[in-house]
Scaffold this motif. Sequence first.
Motif, mmCIF file in Angstrom:
data_model
loop_
_atom_site.group_PDB
_atom_site.id
_atom_site.type_symbol
_atom_site.label_atom_id
_atom_site.label_comp_id
_atom_site.label_asym_id
_atom_site.label_seq_id
_atom_site.Cartn_x
_atom_site.Cartn_y
_atom_site.Cartn_z
ATOM 1 N N ILE A 188 0.827 -1.209 0.000
ATOM 2 C CA ILE A 188 0.000 0.000 0.000
ATOM 3 C C ILE A 188 0.862 1.259 0.000
ATOM 4 C CG2 ILE A 188 -1.625 1.369 1.356
ATOM 5 C CD1 ILE A 188 -2.940 -1.202 2.244
ATOM 6 N N ALA A 189 1.848 1.304 0.888
ATOM 7 C CA ALA A 189 2.695 2.497 0.986
ATOM 8 C C ALA A 189 3.433 2.757 -0.321
ATOM 9 C CB ALA A 189 3.699 2.329 2.128
ATOM 10 N N GLU A 190 3.913 1.679 -0.956
ATOM 11 C CA GLU A 190 4.631 1.843 -2.226
ATOM 12 C C GLU A 190 3.712 2.382 -3.314
ATOM 13 O OE1 GLU A 190 6.969 -0.983 -5.478
ATOM 14 O OE2 GLU A 190 6.637 -1.696 -3.425
ATOM 15 N N ARG A 191 2.465 1.867 -3.372
ATOM 16 C CA ARG A 191 1.530 2.338 -4.398
ATOM 17 C C ARG A 191 1.118 3.783 -4.142
ATOM 18 N NH1 ARG A 191 -0.115 -2.889 -3.677
ATOM 19 N NH2 ARG A 191 -1.837 -2.354 -2.273
ATOM 20 N N GLU A 192 0.928 4.138 -2.870
ATOM 21 C CA GLU A 192 0.586 5.521 -2.556
ATOM 22 C C GLU A 192 1.717 6.466 -2.942
ATOM 23 O OE1 GLU A 192 -0.387 5.461 1.573
ATOM 24 O OE2 GLU A 192 -2.485 4.894 1.223
ATOM 25 N N GLU A 193 2.950 6.037 -2.685
ATOM 26 C CA GLU A 193 4.096 6.869 -3.051
ATOM 27 C C GLU A 193 4.189 7.018 -4.564
ATOM 28 O OE1 GLU A 193 7.223 9.356 -2.884
ATOM 29 O OE2 GLU A 193 5.907 8.706 -1.246
ATOM 30 N N ALA A 194 3.912 5.930 -5.294
ATOM 31 C CA ALA A 194 3.948 5.991 -6.762
ATOM 32 C C ALA A 194 2.917 6.982 -7.276
ATOM 33 C CB ALA A 194 3.689 4.603 -7.342
ATOM 34 N N ARG A 195 1.739 7.018 -6.647
ATOM 35 C CA ARG A 195 0.706 7.976 -7.059
ATOM 36 C C ARG A 195 1.137 9.403 -6.734
ATOM 37 N NH1 ARG A 195 -3.508 4.161 -4.168
ATOM 38 N NH2 ARG A 195 -3.837 2.609 -5.800
ATOM 39 N N ARG A 196 1.754 9.585 -5.562
ATOM 40 C CA ARG A 196 2.221 10.932 -5.200
ATOM 41 C C ARG A 196 3.279 11.427 -6.177
ATOM 42 N NH1 ARG A 196 1.340 9.100 0.210
ATOM 43 N NH2 ARG A 196 3.449 8.258 0.345
ATOM 44 N N GLU A 197 4.122 10.517 -6.643
ATOM 45 C CA GLU A 197 5.181 10.921 -7.568
ATOM 46 C C GLU A 197 4.626 11.357 -8.923
ATOM 47 O OE1 GLU A 197 7.820 7.636 -7.790
ATOM 48 O OE2 GLU A 197 8.795 8.051 -5.863
ATOM 49 N N GLN A 198 3.390 10.984 -9.215
ATOM 50 C CA GLN A 198 2.778 11.374 -10.484
ATOM 51 C C GLN A 198 2.132 12.761 -10.418
ATOM 52 O OE1 GLN A 198 0.360 8.257 -12.418
ATOM 53 N NE2 GLN A 198 1.215 6.830 -10.938
ATOM 54 N N ARG A 199 2.130 13.365 -9.239
ATOM 55 C CA ARG A 199 1.504 14.678 -9.107
ATOM 56 C C ARG A 199 2.271 15.725 -9.920
ATOM 57 N NH1 ARG A 199 1.375 15.404 -2.720
ATOM 58 N NH2 ARG A 199 3.537 14.799 -3.112
ATOM 59 N N SER A 200 1.511 16.662 -10.445
ATOM 60 C CA SER A 200 2.149 17.745 -11.197
ATOM 61 C C SER A 200 1.194 18.929 -11.294
ATOM 62 C CB SER A 200 2.535 17.272 -12.610
ATOM 63 O OG SER A 200 1.378 16.972 -13.374
ATOM 64 N N PHE A 201 1.764 20.089 -11.578
ATOM 65 C CA PHE A 201 0.962 21.298 -11.771
ATOM 66 C C PHE A 201 1.615 22.114 -12.882
ATOM 67 C CE2 PHE A 201 -0.192 25.733 -10.838
ATOM 68 C CZ PHE A 201 -1.577 25.622 -10.876
ATOM 69 N N ARG A 202 0.828 22.445 -13.890
ATOM 70 C CA ARG A 202 1.395 23.168 -15.027
ATOM 71 C C ARG A 202 0.465 24.312 -15.428
ATOM 72 N NH1 ARG A 202 1.304 19.337 -18.372
ATOM 73 N NH2 ARG A 202 -0.271 19.975 -19.875
ATOM 74 N N LEU A 203 1.059 25.495 -15.612
ATOM 75 C CA LEU A 203 0.334 26.654 -16.118
ATOM 76 C C LEU A 203 0.744 26.902 -17.559
ATOM 77 C CD1 LEU A 203 0.615 29.175 -13.138
ATOM 78 C CD2 LEU A 203 -1.452 28.027 -13.919
ATOM 79 N N GLY A 204 -0.207 27.349 -18.352
ATOM 80 C CA GLY A 204 0.117 27.646 -19.736
ATOM 81 C C GLY A 204 -0.778 28.735 -20.292
ATOM 82 N N ARG A 205 -0.430 29.204 -21.486
ATOM 83 C CA ARG A 205 -1.232 30.235 -22.133
ATOM 84 C C ARG A 205 -1.464 29.844 -23.591
ATOM 85 N NH1 ARG A 205 -2.162 35.294 -20.486
ATOM 86 N NH2 ARG A 205 -0.405 35.217 -19.030
ATOM 87 N N ARG A 206 -2.727 29.898 -24.016
ATOM 88 C CA ARG A 206 -3.056 29.563 -25.398
ATOM 89 C C ARG A 206 -2.745 30.725 -26.320
ATOM 90 N NH1 ARG A 206 -9.043 27.143 -24.688
ATOM 91 N NH2 ARG A 206 -9.433 29.148 -25.717
ATOM 92 N N ALA A 207 -2.803 30.442 -27.621
ATOM 93 C CA ALA A 207 -2.474 31.472 -28.613
ATOM 94 C C ALA A 207 -3.415 32.660 -28.527
ATOM 95 C CB ALA A 207 -2.510 30.863 -30.012
ATOM 96 N N ASP A 208 -4.666 32.435 -28.083
ATOM 97 C CA ASP A 208 -5.625 33.537 -28.003
ATOM 98 C C ASP A 208 -5.537 34.302 -26.685
ATOM 99 O OD1 ASP A 208 -6.624 31.679 -26.278
ATOM 100 O OD2 ASP A 208 -8.562 31.418 -27.282
ATOM 101 N N GLY A 209 -4.523 33.985 -25.852
ATOM 102 C CA GLY A 209 -4.310 34.708 -24.611
ATOM 103 C C GLY A 209 -4.945 34.084 -23.392
ATOM 104 N N ILE A 210 -5.816 33.110 -23.585
ATOM 105 C CA ILE A 210 -6.463 32.457 -22.452
ATOM 106 C C ILE A 210 -5.461 31.568 -21.723
ATOM 107 C CG2 ILE A 210 -8.190 30.699 -21.821
ATOM 108 C CD1 ILE A 210 -10.002 31.826 -23.936
ATOM 109 N N GLY A 211 -5.455 31.665 -20.395
ATOM 110 C CA GLY A 211 -4.548 30.832 -19.606
ATOM 111 C C GLY A 211 -5.239 29.560 -19.154
ATOM 112 N N TYR A 212 -4.447 28.564 -18.822
ATOM 113 C CA TYR A 212 -5.013 27.312 -18.333
ATOM 114 C C TYR A 212 -4.073 26.705 -17.297
ATOM 115 C CZ TYR A 212 -1.639 24.923 -21.371
ATOM 116 O OH TYR A 212 -0.483 24.484 -21.971
#
Length: 224
Positions: A188-212
């Motif tokens: 369980i601990a190993e699988r939970e750690e594997a899921r935590r390692e997949q976490r990410s956060f990314r900001l971006g901006r489209r060509a029309d100026g809208i951010g995501y």
Amino acid sequence: MTAITQSVSGALTAARDALAAVPRDIQALRALDDAALLDLTRLAADEVRLAQLHVSLLAGEIARRSAPELGHSGLAQRTGHRTPEEMVRVTTGTRVADARTAVRVGSSVGAETPTPLGEAVLSGRVSVAVADAVRTGLGRPGGGVSEAVLDEAAERLLPRLEGHAGLDADRAGREARAVRDELDLDGIAEREEARREQRSFRLGRRADGIGYAHWVLDPETFAL
């Protein structure tokens, strides 16, 4: 064209034409009472499940003909695609996630040694989406849990997966993860750690100026 090819092609063509002939009168739908609306929604869901099954079976065969050991002579690479998933995505015009699901389930159903879950998918008793959620939730062999044990666990879940009253894909996935935890407490601990390692956060901006923002969370953080 062989007789079997003609038979399959004819049946798929007839099914497509039948779906194309279904009325799409919005006013007629608005005139339905609630019970009729739900009944038709279930029928439409059956259409979707069967169509996904057909695509998955074909995707599994594409994957078999594109096996890594075949190299550039495999079907996908020979036709200019990096992977069978990419070939399925381009051919069907669907998302990457949908193509990967189709290949995973189709490959499982078409395996030389059939499993109870695969047979349930092939017979139409369990949808492609639910089957994929179960296999993903159960995870891969390891930690003393063999492929046979995972197949048996999936079989035990079948009564809760079949038909309109069965679990949806989200709930089926959660139950499958809980079953895996019961089978492999030490992991369980190993699988939970594997899921935590997949976490990410990314900001971006489209060509029309809208951010995501694109935020990937482990199950515990997502629940909060």
